[in-house]
Design a protein around this motif. Structure first.
Motif, PDB file in Angstrom:
ATOM      1  N   PRO A 244     -14.948   4.463   6.684  1.00 56.02           N
ATOM      2  CA  PRO A 244     -14.652   4.593   5.255  1.00 56.02           C
ATOM      3  C   PRO A 244     -14.080   3.206   4.518  1.00 56.02           C
ATOM      4  CG  PRO A 244     -13.085   5.795   6.330  1.00 56.02           C
ATOM      5  CD  PRO A 244     -14.081   5.586   7.395  1.00 56.02           C
ATOM      6  N   HIS A 245     -14.155   2.291   5.461  1.00 59.54           N
ATOM      7  CA  HIS A 245     -13.788   1.027   5.112  1.00 59.54           C
ATOM      8  C   HIS A 245     -14.341  -0.074   5.944  1.00 59.54           C
ATOM      9  CE1 HIS A 245     -11.390   0.391   8.934  1.00 59.54           C
ATOM     10  NE2 HIS A 245     -11.181   1.792   8.642  1.00 59.54           N
ATOM     11  N   SER A 246     -14.243  -1.374   5.537  1.00 61.70           N
ATOM     12  CA  SER A 246     -14.874  -2.176   6.310  1.00 61.70           C
ATOM     13  C   SER A 246     -13.927  -3.685   6.790  1.00 61.70           C
ATOM     14  CB  SER A 246     -15.904  -2.898   5.516  1.00 61.70           C
ATOM     15  OG  SER A 246     -15.316  -3.508   4.357  1.00 61.70           O
ATOM     16  N   HIS A 247     -12.849  -3.070   7.334  1.00 60.89           N
ATOM     17  CA  HIS A 247     -11.747  -4.047   7.713  1.00 60.89           C
ATOM     18  C   HIS A 247     -11.000  -3.491   9.071  1.00 60.89           C
ATOM     19  CE1 HIS A 247     -11.746  -5.739   3.819  1.00 60.89           C
ATOM     20  NE2 HIS A 247     -12.139  -4.843   3.217  1.00 60.89           N
ATOM     21  N   PRO A 248     -11.768  -3.576  10.040  1.00 60.73           N
ATOM     22  CA  PRO A 248     -11.354  -3.405  11.419  1.00 60.73           C
ATOM     23  C   PRO A 248     -10.288  -4.030  11.901  1.00 60.73           C
ATOM     24  CG  PRO A 248     -13.388  -4.051  11.652  1.00 60.73           C
ATOM     25  CD  PRO A 248     -13.165  -3.881  10.169  1.00 60.73           C
ATOM     26  N   GLU A 249     -10.065  -5.371  11.410  1.00 61.83           N
ATOM     27  CA  GLU A 249      -9.174  -6.502  11.712  1.00 61.83           C
ATOM     28  C   GLU A 249      -7.717  -5.678  11.013  1.00 61.83           C
ATOM     29  OE1 GLU A 249     -10.454  -7.544   7.743  1.00 61.83           O
ATOM     30  OE2 GLU A 249     -11.520  -7.007   9.491  1.00 61.83           O
ATOM     31  N   LEU A 250      -7.828  -5.313  10.040  1.00 61.74           N
ATOM     32  CA  LEU A 250      -6.401  -4.740   9.560  1.00 61.74           C
ATOM     33  C   LEU A 250      -6.019  -3.590  10.174  1.00 61.74           C
ATOM     34  CD1 LEU A 250      -7.095  -5.276   5.565  1.00 61.74           C
ATOM     35  CD2 LEU A 250      -6.116  -6.789   7.226  1.00 61.74           C
ATOM     36  N   VAL A 251      -6.951  -2.819  10.783  1.00 56.69           N
ATOM     37  CA  VAL A 251      -6.304  -1.456  11.616  1.00 56.69           C
ATOM     38  C   VAL A 251      -6.007  -2.239  12.713  1.00 56.69           C
ATOM     39  CG1 VAL A 251      -7.473   0.479  12.871  1.00 56.69           C
ATOM     40  CG2 VAL A 251      -8.167  -0.182  10.372  1.00 56.69           C
ATOM     41  N   ARG A 252      -6.420  -3.293  13.453  1.00 54.11           N
ATOM     42  CA  ARG A 252      -5.860  -3.644  14.578  1.00 54.11           C
ATOM     43  C   ARG A 252      -4.508  -4.156  14.399  1.00 54.11           C
ATOM     44  NH1 ARG A 252     -10.947  -5.098  15.638  1.00 54.11           N
ATOM     45  NH2 ARG A 252     -10.781  -7.210  14.559  1.00 54.11           N
ATOM     46  N   GLU A 253      -4.192  -5.011  13.449  1.00 52.97           N
ATOM     47  CA  GLU A 253      -2.807  -5.307  13.122  1.00 52.97           C
ATOM     48  C   GLU A 253      -1.907  -4.406  12.701  1.00 52.97           C
ATOM     49  OE1 GLU A 253      -2.818  -8.831  10.178  1.00 52.97           O
ATOM     50  OE2 GLU A 253      -4.943  -9.107  10.559  1.00 52.97           O
TER      51      GLU A 253
ATOM     52  N   ILE B  41       3.610  -1.868   2.425  1.00 57.09           N
ATOM     53  CA  ILE B  41       3.607  -3.062   1.548  1.00 57.09           C
ATOM     54  C   ILE B  41       3.216  -4.087   2.595  1.00 57.09           C
ATOM     55  CG2 ILE B  41       4.979  -4.490  -0.048  1.00 57.09           C
ATOM     56  CD1 ILE B  41       6.782  -1.773  -0.412  1.00 57.09           C
ATOM     57  N   TRP B  42       2.081  -5.142   1.968  1.00 57.13           N
ATOM     58  CA  TRP B  42       1.405  -5.847   2.924  1.00 57.13           C
ATOM     59  C   TRP B  42       0.887  -6.923   2.093  1.00 57.13           C
ATOM     60  CZ3 TRP B  42      -2.623  -4.447   7.178  1.00 57.13           C
ATOM     61  CH2 TRP B  42      -2.505  -5.382   8.015  1.00 57.13           C
ATOM     62  N   SER B  43       1.099  -7.970   2.127  1.00 63.22           N
ATOM     63  CA  SER B  43       0.197  -9.363   1.397  1.00 63.22           C
ATOM     64  C   SER B  43      -1.293  -9.285   1.798  1.00 63.22           C
ATOM     65  CB  SER B  43       0.917 -10.691   1.759  1.00 63.22           C
ATOM     66  OG  SER B  43       0.868 -11.047   2.990  1.00 63.22           O
ATOM     67  N   ARG B  44      -1.618  -8.689   3.014  1.00 64.58           N
ATOM     68  CA  ARG B  44      -2.954  -8.733   3.424  1.00 64.58           C
ATOM     69  C   ARG B  44      -3.784  -7.515   2.788  1.00 64.58           C
ATOM     70  NH1 ARG B  44      -5.976 -10.989   6.428  1.00 64.58           N
ATOM     71  NH2 ARG B  44      -6.246  -9.853   8.421  1.00 64.58           N
ATOM     72  N   TRP B  45      -3.201  -6.760   2.004  1.00 69.21           N
ATOM     73  CA  TRP B  45      -4.207  -5.960   1.021  1.00 69.21           C
ATOM     74  C   TRP B  45      -4.951  -6.771   0.105  1.00 69.21           C
ATOM     75  CZ3 TRP B  45      -4.825  -2.052   3.988  1.00 69.21           C
ATOM     76  CH2 TRP B  45      -3.888  -1.372   4.440  1.00 69.21           C
ATOM     77  N   ALA B  46      -4.499  -7.872  -0.300  1.00 68.00           N
ATOM     78  CA  ALA B  46      -5.113  -8.818  -1.528  1.00 68.00           C
ATOM     79  C   ALA B  46      -6.574  -8.516  -1.138  1.00 68.00           C
ATOM     80  CB  ALA B  46      -4.589 -10.021  -1.630  1.00 68.00           C
ATOM     81  N   GLY B  47      -7.334  -8.257  -2.192  1.00 66.61           N
ATOM     82  CA  GLY B  47      -8.782  -8.420  -1.737  1.00 66.61           C
ATOM     83  C   GLY B  47      -9.403  -7.072  -1.085  1.00 66.61           C
ATOM     84  N   VAL B  48      -8.468  -6.249  -0.785  1.00 65.69           N
ATOM     85  CA  VAL B  48      -9.098  -5.030  -0.217  1.00 65.69           C
ATOM     86  C   VAL B  48      -8.863  -3.730  -1.370  1.00 65.69           C
ATOM     87  CG1 VAL B  48      -8.754  -3.404   1.700  1.00 65.69           C
ATOM     88  CG2 VAL B  48      -8.081  -5.464   2.094  1.00 65.69           C
ATOM     89  N   PRO B  49     -10.264  -3.414  -1.502  1.00 64.89           N
ATOM     90  CA  PRO B  49     -10.357  -2.181  -2.312  1.00 64.89           C
ATOM     91  C   PRO B  49      -9.164  -1.150  -2.277  1.00 64.89           C
ATOM     92  CG  PRO B  49     -12.392  -2.739  -1.842  1.00 64.89           C
ATOM     93  CD  PRO B  49     -11.412  -3.261  -0.895  1.00 64.89           C
ATOM     94  N   GLU B  50      -8.428  -0.693  -3.261  1.00 63.11           N
ATOM     95  CA  GLU B  50      -7.510   0.341  -3.280  1.00 63.11           C
ATOM     96  C   GLU B  50      -7.699   1.444  -2.510  1.00 63.11           C
ATOM     97  OE1 GLU B  50      -5.814   0.849  -7.097  1.00 63.11           O
ATOM     98  OE2 GLU B  50      -5.459  -1.264  -7.388  1.00 63.11           O
ATOM     99  N   GLU B  51      -9.076   1.852  -2.652  1.00 56.99           N
ATOM    100  CA  GLU B  51      -9.490   3.097  -2.192  1.00 56.99           C
ATOM    101  C   GLU B  51      -9.973   3.144  -0.676  1.00 56.99           C
ATOM    102  OE1 GLU B  51     -13.142   1.058  -4.395  1.00 56.99           O
ATOM    103  OE2 GLU B  51     -11.101   1.828  -4.990  1.00 56.99           O
ATOM    104  N   GLU B  52      -9.909   1.843  -0.022  1.00 52.65           N
ATOM    105  CA  GLU B  52     -10.052   1.833   1.337  1.00 52.65           C
ATOM    106  C   GLU B  52      -8.556   1.648   2.034  1.00 52.65           C
ATOM    107  OE1 GLU B  52     -12.725  -1.435   2.511  1.00 52.65           O
ATOM    108  OE2 GLU B  52     -14.248  -0.797   0.886  1.00 52.65           O
ATOM    109  N   ARG B  53      -7.866   1.272   1.255  1.00 51.60           N
ATOM    110  CA  ARG B  53      -6.338   1.067   2.070  1.00 51.60           C
ATOM    111  C   ARG B  53      -5.716   2.221   2.640  1.00 51.60           C
ATOM    112  NH1 ARG B  53      -3.333  -2.569  -2.755  1.00 51.60           N
ATOM    113  NH2 ARG B  53      -4.907  -4.051  -2.862  1.00 51.60           N
ATOM    114  N   GLY B  54      -6.019   3.294   2.252  1.00 57.56           N
ATOM    115  CA  GLY B  54      -5.403   4.666   2.812  1.00 57.56           C
ATOM    116  C   GLY B  54      -6.085   5.116   4.159  1.00 57.56           C
ATOM    117  N   ALA B  55      -7.510   4.776   4.295  1.00 57.29           N
ATOM    118  CA  ALA B  55      -8.309   4.916   5.355  1.00 57.29           C
ATOM    119  C   ALA B  55      -7.957   3.989   6.454  1.00 57.29           C
ATOM    120  CB  ALA B  55      -9.859   4.759   4.985  1.00 57.29           C
TER     121      ALA B  55
END
Length: 105
Positions: A11-20, A55-69
């Motif tokens: 449901p998202h394309s940011h596995p690097e954020l999940v790892r962090e 709350i994280w500066s890395r959310w910039a550019g990540v669609p809001e609907e993907e952040r929860g996933a």
């Protein structure tokens, strides 16, 4: 009738954020770097549920609907199964978004 089983795309394309986030969830101490996410877990009075805000500066550019996933995936991968099952609300905000919503951290 032919039947085909497929794996649903993530449901998202940011596995690097999940790892962090997984790394942060597994840490014992508290980090205070501006690049480090601030995680809030708020236990609810009724229903034994948990609201999580990151709350994280890395959310910039990540669609809001993907952040929860991303947040939910991190809890699952970090082995936080008890918390994961209790989460009923997730919110991922940049520091600027948190300020606009009057959320102090």
């Amino acid at each position: 009738m032919p039947r085909t089983k497929r794996q649903a795309p993530p449901p998202h394309s940011h596995p690097e954020l999940v790892r962090e986030l997984v790394e942060e969830l597994k840490k014992e101490g508290v980090s205070s770097s501006p690049q480090t996410p601030t995680l809030y877990e708020e236990a609810q009075t009724y229903g034994d549920s948990l609201h999580v805000t990151v709350i994280w500066s890395r959310w910039a550019g990540v669609p809001e609907e993907e952040r929860g996933a991303i947040i939910l995936d991190a809890y699952r991968q970090a082995g936080e199964e008890d918390s994961y099952r209790r989460i009923t609300m997730v919110l991922g905000l940049t520091p600027e978004e948190a300020e606009r919503l009057n959320i102090h951290y």
